[in-house]
Design a protein around this motif. Structure first.
Motif, mmCIF file in Angstrom:
data_model
loop_
_atom_site.group_PDB
_atom_site.id
_atom_site.type_symbol
_atom_site.label_atom_id
_atom_site.label_comp_id
_atom_site.label_asym_id
_atom_site.label_seq_id
_atom_site.Cartn_x
_atom_site.Cartn_y
_atom_site.Cartn_z
ATOM 1 N N ALA A 133 -0.167 -9.132 11.597
ATOM 2 C CA ALA A 133 -1.147 -7.646 11.331
ATOM 3 C C ALA A 133 -1.343 -7.539 10.178
ATOM 4 O O ALA A 133 -0.533 -7.981 9.132
ATOM 5 N N VAL A 134 -2.386 -6.779 9.758
ATOM 6 C CA VAL A 134 -2.760 -6.553 8.285
ATOM 7 C C VAL A 134 -2.103 -5.198 7.776
ATOM 8 O O VAL A 134 -2.616 -3.967 8.254
ATOM 9 N N HIS A 135 -1.258 -5.197 7.015
ATOM 10 C CA HIS A 135 -0.613 -4.239 6.166
ATOM 11 C C HIS A 135 -1.421 -3.392 5.313
ATOM 12 O O HIS A 135 -2.080 -4.016 4.535
ATOM 13 N N THR A 136 -1.654 -2.049 5.652
ATOM 14 C CA THR A 136 -2.882 -1.524 4.980
ATOM 15 C C THR A 136 -2.190 -0.235 4.382
ATOM 16 O O THR A 136 -2.129 1.067 4.981
ATOM 17 N N PRO A 137 -1.502 -0.079 3.142
ATOM 18 C CA PRO A 137 -0.877 1.114 2.680
ATOM 19 C C PRO A 137 -2.044 2.141 2.087
ATOM 20 O O PRO A 137 -3.016 1.648 1.486
ATOM 21 N N LEU A 138 -1.453 3.149 2.177
ATOM 22 C CA LEU A 138 -2.565 4.552 1.701
ATOM 23 C C LEU A 138 -1.962 5.328 0.623
ATOM 24 O O LEU A 138 -0.847 5.512 0.472
ATOM 25 N N ASN A 139 -2.599 5.318 -0.046
ATOM 26 C CA ASN A 139 -2.411 6.583 -1.367
ATOM 27 C C ASN A 139 -2.014 7.933 -0.864
ATOM 28 O O ASN A 139 -2.959 8.547 -0.144
ATOM 29 N N TYR A 140 -0.991 8.412 -1.021
ATOM 30 C CA TYR A 140 -0.589 9.669 -0.288
ATOM 31 C C TYR A 140 -1.220 10.910 -1.002
ATOM 32 O O TYR A 140 -1.040 11.871 -0.729
ATOM 33 N N ARG A 141 -1.969 10.664 -2.004
ATOM 34 C CA ARG A 141 -2.608 11.826 -2.927
ATOM 35 C C ARG A 141 -4.082 12.166 -2.377
ATOM 36 O O ARG A 141 -4.533 12.883 -3.068
ATOM 37 N N LEU A 142 -4.586 11.274 -1.510
ATOM 38 C CA LEU A 142 -5.839 11.462 -1.106
ATOM 39 C C LEU A 142 -6.224 12.538 -0.174
ATOM 40 O O LEU A 142 -5.244 13.125 0.178
ATOM 41 N N THR A 143 -7.360 12.941 0.207
ATOM 42 C CA THR A 143 -7.693 13.956 1.015
ATOM 43 C C THR A 143 -7.900 13.473 2.333
ATOM 44 O O THR A 143 -8.285 12.327 2.631
ATOM 45 N N GLU A 163 -4.753 -16.534 5.307
ATOM 46 C CA GLU A 163 -5.349 -15.389 6.138
ATOM 47 C C GLU A 163 -4.964 -13.965 5.186
ATOM 48 O O GLU A 163 -3.985 -14.136 4.570
ATOM 49 N N VAL A 164 -5.903 -13.068 5.440
ATOM 50 C CA VAL A 164 -5.547 -11.732 4.744
ATOM 51 C C VAL A 164 -4.315 -11.162 5.678
ATOM 52 O O VAL A 164 -4.236 -11.035 6.942
ATOM 53 N N ILE A 165 -3.323 -10.546 5.015
ATOM 54 C CA ILE A 165 -2.004 -9.929 5.384
ATOM 55 C C ILE A 165 -1.929 -8.470 4.894
ATOM 56 O O ILE A 165 -1.248 -7.848 5.575
ATOM 57 N N THR A 166 -2.893 -8.198 3.706
ATOM 58 C CA THR A 166 -2.684 -6.747 3.325
ATOM 59 C C THR A 166 -3.981 -6.350 2.676
ATOM 60 O O THR A 166 -4.799 -7.382 2.253
ATOM 61 N N ILE A 167 -4.518 -5.147 2.838
ATOM 62 C CA ILE A 167 -5.583 -4.416 2.199
ATOM 63 C C ILE A 167 -5.114 -3.409 1.547
ATOM 64 O O ILE A 167 -4.563 -2.501 1.994
ATOM 65 N N ASN A 168 -5.403 -3.381 0.180
ATOM 66 C CA ASN A 168 -4.925 -2.404 -0.814
ATOM 67 C C ASN A 168 -6.227 -1.616 -1.306
ATOM 68 O O ASN A 168 -7.310 -2.291 -1.712
ATOM 69 N N TYR A 169 -6.534 -0.439 -1.099
ATOM 70 C CA TYR A 169 -7.870 0.524 -1.288
ATOM 71 C C TYR A 169 -7.792 0.927 -2.795
ATOM 72 O O TYR A 169 -6.928 1.343 -2.941
ATOM 73 N N THR A 170 -8.863 0.530 -3.517
ATOM 74 C CA THR A 170 -8.824 1.005 -4.819
ATOM 75 C C THR A 170 -9.105 2.698 -4.811
ATOM 76 O O THR A 170 -9.255 3.200 -3.704
ATOM 77 N N SER A 171 -8.894 3.213 -5.947
ATOM 78 C CA SER A 171 -9.046 4.653 -6.090
ATOM 79 C C SER A 171 -10.391 5.291 -5.753
ATOM 80 O O SER A 171 -10.510 6.604 -5.794
ATOM 81 N N GLY A 172 -11.454 4.630 -5.861
ATOM 82 C CA GLY A 172 -12.728 4.914 -5.480
ATOM 83 C C GLY A 172 -13.144 5.632 -6.646
ATOM 84 O O GLY A 172 -13.979 6.836 -6.582
ATOM 85 N N THR A 173 -12.881 5.357 -8.015
ATOM 86 C CA THR A 173 -13.338 6.153 -9.185
ATOM 87 C C THR A 173 -15.102 6.017 -9.415
ATOM 88 O O THR A 173 -15.400 6.749 -10.286
#
Length: 537
Positions: free
Chosen positions: A81-91, A165-175
């Motif tokens: 499965a694809v590990h998708t860690p999230l920034n805990y400072r988001l809304t 194969e993709v194993i993780t997705i890391n989201y950028t800060s969206g600046t």
């Protein structure tokens, strides 16, 4: 022969050779060996499989630096499965976007942040919700410890996995718009972990303190490298200077990471209280996010007694791609600090170039400005379901190279030094001014604790440098220095056209969870009444 590079190999190796050795010191006081770490990951894999999670499904983790994050990462990845860690400072709105954008099937959230997911629960398709403390979590959540306690560690099968194969997705800060999901494969993650193991000199007897968020590009790859080497993880829920020094001494920490803002917190506390800075181990620290001022490096090395490694990269590049820790190129004495603040030379197997608008490399004259582009085995596969953004990131100046947007110069040894982001260059009266150079000068002033310099509108010059200063006093109403004194200080230490013309004292600066100052927020506020921003790139 060809052996697939899989991220599951890191924990497998540690369990095989370091099973009875301490692996994790939890924030809750528990200590786990690698055998215990691995068993919990197996149980989570089994529990997720029972809940319908399969290879390729996305599982998000919203957690500070706790043992739950480490167990979750490997429990997820062992299923493919694809590990998708999230920034805990988001809304909550940010989480709603990301969960829907990635099509997340399950969420594992810390009790302190679960309410942000609960707020958008009816707006996402996610079906599995697990918290590490259901008593402190509102809504219908399963309890993490109970989930793994009731699962059979042997009741899951690893599916066949391929290194591509993709194993993780890391989201950028969206600046610069909505967050983008950076796709990383088994291969990119593994090779990046190998590289940081070499360049950060990670050993099996290291004691690593987690001050860097694990969600940030998988903790710069340290969830893999520290684990694979059989070293020890010391978890920390947040960044507190007093606690960091205490833990460094109590746990004999040998290695940690921290952005320059974290270094500033440590320095301020050190100067106020004079704590012990080492246990039984010598300490090294890696810093990135922005170039640390020479004064900061000097204090960390000469007063703390720690060895500082300045590294550089981006979420899209693994992240780490260069290091200033090139010891044969560093001079002795005080001169070494000027070179250590440079982003440095490429990691092994990594090509980094500074190119002009035609894609040609700029001269190694330490003056010609170009954009940093990179290619290497650790660079991302692309942005999740955003082919146009992926194409743009790899094609503007030099086809097939990732374009960082950072403007830099190169010295005779090929050591890169960032002068600015493209949009952060200040163009005043036709002259390009580096905000970093001004910031570095201001950091030498005793009354300045932190600072960010941006272009401000000027009727005469188009743009003029403005400094947002966090005073060492901590009180912007009583900063202990005047705006005029700040302006005069820069005039004394740099060319007059570069000197800061406007100053605003502030309590703090907007920053990401990793300590990177978000200048775009300051720029937007400063330019909101203007039709356009000169030289924004």
């Amino acid at each position: 022969m060809h052996k697939p590079l899989l991220v599951t190999d890191f924990l497998d190796r540690a369990r095989d050779h370091y099973g009875d050795q301490e692996a994790i010191v939890a924030t809750t006081g528990e200590r786990y060996t690698y055998d215990e770490f691995g068993e919990r990951a197996d149980r989570l894999s089994s529990a997720l499989a029972d809940r319908g999670i399969e290879k390729g499904d996305r599982v998000a983790v919203l957690d500070p630096n706790t043992h739950y994050q480490l167990i979750a990462a490997y429990g997820i990845m062992q299923l493919g499965a694809v590990h998708t860690p999230l920034n805990y400072r988001l809304t909550p709105d940010d989480y709603e976007y990301i969960l829907n954008d990635a099509g997340v099937d399950a969420v594992i959230a810390d009790y302190e942040y679960a309410e942000k997911i609960e707020a958008v629960r009816d707006s996402v398709s996610t079906e599995v919700f697990i918290s590490n403390d259901t008593d402190a979590t509102e809504g219908d959540w399963e309890d993490f410890d109970e989930v793994i306690r009731s699962a059979d560690a042997d009741d899951y099968e690893r599916p066949p996995m391929d290194e591509g194969e993709v194993i993780t997705i890391n989201y950028t800060s969206g600046t610069t718009g909505d967050p983008k999901g950076v796709m990383r494969t088994h291969r990119t993650e593994t090779l990046h972990a190998y590289l940081i193991t070499v360049h950060q000199e990670i050993r099996d007897d290291d004691v690593y303190l987690w001050t860097l968020p694990m969600f940030h590009v998988n903790g710069w790859g340290h969830i893999y490298a520290i684990t694979g080497m059989g070293a020890k993880h010391v978890c920390a829920r947040g960044v507190n200077a007093a606690e960091i020094f205490d833990v460094v001494v109590e746990e004999d920490v040998s290695y940690l990471c921290g952005a320059p803002t974290v270094l500033n917190l440590l320095i301020d506390y050190y100067e106020e209280t004079d704590p012990e800075t080492e246990g039984d181990n010598e300490v090294r620290i890696a810093t990135a996010g922005s170039a640390p001022p020479e004064a900061t490096i000097r204090t960390v090395e000469d007063e703390f007694g720690w060895y500082l490694k300045h590294v550089y990269g981006a979420t899209e590049t693994g992240p780490l791609i260069t290091t200033s820790d090139a010891r044969r190129l560093l001079p002795e004495g005080e001169e070494r600090f000027a070179l250590k603040k440079r982003q440095g030379i490429p990691y092994l197997g990594t090509e980094v170039a500074v190119v002009d608008e035609d894609g040609d490399e700029v001269p190694r004259d330490n003056a010609s400005l170009g954009e940093i582009v990179v290619r290497g085995n650790q660079v991302m596969e692309g942005y999740w379901e955003k082919p146009e953004a992926t194409e743009a990131a790899f094609s503007e100046r030099r086809e097939g190279w990732y374009h960082t947007g950072d403007l830099a110069v190169v010295d005779e040894h090929g050591m890169v030094s960032i002068q600015d982001r493209k949009k952060d260059i200040i163009i005043s009266g036709g002259e390009n001014i580096s905000s970093i150079e001004i910031e570095d000068t201001l950091f030498e002033h005793d009354a300045v604790s932190d600072v960010a310099v941006i272009p401000a509108p000027s009727e005469r010059w188009g743009e003029t440098p403005k400094a947002f200063v966090v005073p060492a006093s901590g009180d912007p109403e009583d900063p202990g220095v005047t705006e005029q004194e700040i302006r005069e200080f820069t005039e004394e230490h740099m060319a007059s056209y570069k000197a800061v013309k406007r100053v605003e004292f502030v309590e703090d600066l907007p920053s990401t969870a990793t300590g990177k100052i978000q200048k775009y927020e300051l720029r937007e506020r400063e330019w909101e009444d203007e039709d356009r921003m000169v030289g924004q790139g």
